[in-house]
Design an enzyme around this catalytic site. Structure first.
Site, mmCIF file in Angstrom:
data_model
loop_
_atom_site.group_PDB
_atom_site.id
_atom_site.type_symbol
_atom_site.label_atom_id
_atom_site.label_comp_id
_atom_site.label_asym_id
_atom_site.label_seq_id
_atom_site.Cartn_x
_atom_site.Cartn_y
_atom_site.Cartn_z
ATOM 1 C CB SER A 174 19.961 11.545 29.067
ATOM 2 O OG SER A 174 19.858 12.833 28.511
ATOM 3 C CG ASP A 296 23.701 17.659 33.037
ATOM 4 O OD1 ASP A 296 23.995 17.988 31.869
ATOM 5 O OD2 ASP A 296 23.005 16.662 33.301
ATOM 6 C CG HIS A 325 24.055 14.964 30.068
ATOM 7 N ND1 HIS A 325 22.894 15.230 30.772
ATOM 8 C CD2 HIS A 325 23.693 14.151 29.038
ATOM 9 C CE1 HIS A 325 21.889 14.618 30.183
ATOM 10 N NE2 HIS A 325 22.346 13.947 29.138
#
Length: 351
Positions: A174, A296, A325
């Site tokens: 991320s 996502d 995600h």
């Protein structure tokens, strides 16, 4: 469910890396297929929160020893990391967590276990002010603070244990993936990095902010802001800054009132523009796999569509139809699909 590899990624006309090997053939193999009951992007995203936190089914990473990595930048701050040493001899994988994460995050522990089983040592890094590093830091990280990665590596190397001798690898998750890509561009000649990978990196921070701020993400927004406030209010803040942090109702507002002014940016837009990995991709020479999901809910796949991957021979985009995600809880294995694909990619890089 078929995997969507970016159009043209292996077609004629793509530049060939210096090693002459072209595109990684694994881009086409073993497409992601979700494991029931995690059948959509939101369920994939929250699976770790539900199973690990909600049901108390913790993950056990390989045995590790705590490392203190002084940054030696005049701040007195020190990073803490958990080093797991494998006898497999495949090298060291440094894991960089995402926003409000730490070495104890579920995806960090899961990846450490997967790579340990594959013969790699792992270093689960706590960024400046994150997790247990908070007790040794008077400041915090942001998505572009790549000098912390560099100084942490230097401190690790200075211990004289020869820890890089079998190969050095990176994985960023991320926001940590955005930081990693920027780091690879800025410090490409400073460290002997063999290969790298990112998972759901928001390579365009402004686009990711808009995507995350959608009405459908209100619960995500509230949870993430709670974590961000928790990590921030422990810092020495003026009364006005403290109140502004608590009053922020979106991640964008938080970056506008805290991140940007604290680190010398004009505003959140300036911070996003200067720190987005998209600006640095053409300077990366490390073989790198960028894993992302079309569903996502936090990071828009359109940011990846906007990149001319033909012109970036060292970067390999792996785009899956599902996965959420940093989820990728797939069929046929309890090891997350992104870990399995990255292990394959690292082995391919090594020939």
């Amino acid at each position: 469910m078929r995997q969507n590899v970016n159009a043209g990624a292996d077609s004629a006309g793509v530049a060939t890396p210096p090693n002459g090997r072209g595109r990684w053939p694994g881009l086409h193999d073993d497409p992601f297929q979700p494991r029931a009951p995690w059948l959509n992007g939101d369920l994939q995203t929250i699976r770790n929160f539900l199973v690990v936190e909600g049901l108390g089914r913790g993950l056990t990473p390989p045995p590790s020893r705590r490392m203190e990595l002084p940054l030696n930048d005049g701040t007195g701050d020190t990073l803490l990391a958990d080093l797991s040493e494998s006898t497999g001899g495949r090298g060291l994988v440094v894991l960089v967590h995402g926003l409000s994460g730490c070495a104890a995050s579920a995806y960090m522990k899961s990846s450490a276990a997967a790579f340990d089983a594959a013969g790699y040592s792992t270093l689960r890094l706590n960024l400046r002010g994150a997790g247990p590093s908070a007790g040794l830091c008077g400041d915090c990280y942001h998505s572009g603070r790549t000098e912390d990665l560099a100084n942490g590596l230097r401190a690790l190397d200075a211990r004289g244990e020869g820890i890089f001798r079998r190969g050095l690898y990176f994985i960023g998750f991320s926001l940590g993936g955005n930081m990693l890509l920027k780091f690879l561009a800025e410090y490409r000649d400073a460290f002997p990095i063999t290969a790298a990978a990112t998972v759901c990196a928001p390579i365009d921070l402004a686009a990711a902010s808009r995507w995350f701020d959608r009405r459908r993400n209100r619960i995500y927004q509230r949870r993430l802001l709670d974590w961000m406030r928790r990590d921030t209010v422990r810092l020495p803040l003026t009364a006005g800054m403290h109140d502004a942090v608590l009053a922020a109702r979106t991640v964008y507002e938080f970056d506008e009132v805290f991140t940007a002014p604290r680190f010398g940016f004009e505003d959140a837009a300036d911070y996003y523009d200067n720190c987005s990995a998209r600006r640095f991709l053409d300077r990366i020479e490390t073989p790198s796999l960028l894993v992302e999901a079309k569903d996502d809910p936090w990071v828009p796949s359109a940011s990846y569509d906007a990149v001319d991957w033909h012109a970036l021979p060292h970067l390999h985009r792996l785009s899956a139809e599902g996965g959420g995600h940093v989820g990728f809880h797939g069929q046929r294995s309890k090891i997350p699909w992104h870990d399995r694909k990255i292990i394959e990619f690292f082995k391919w890089v090594n020939g």
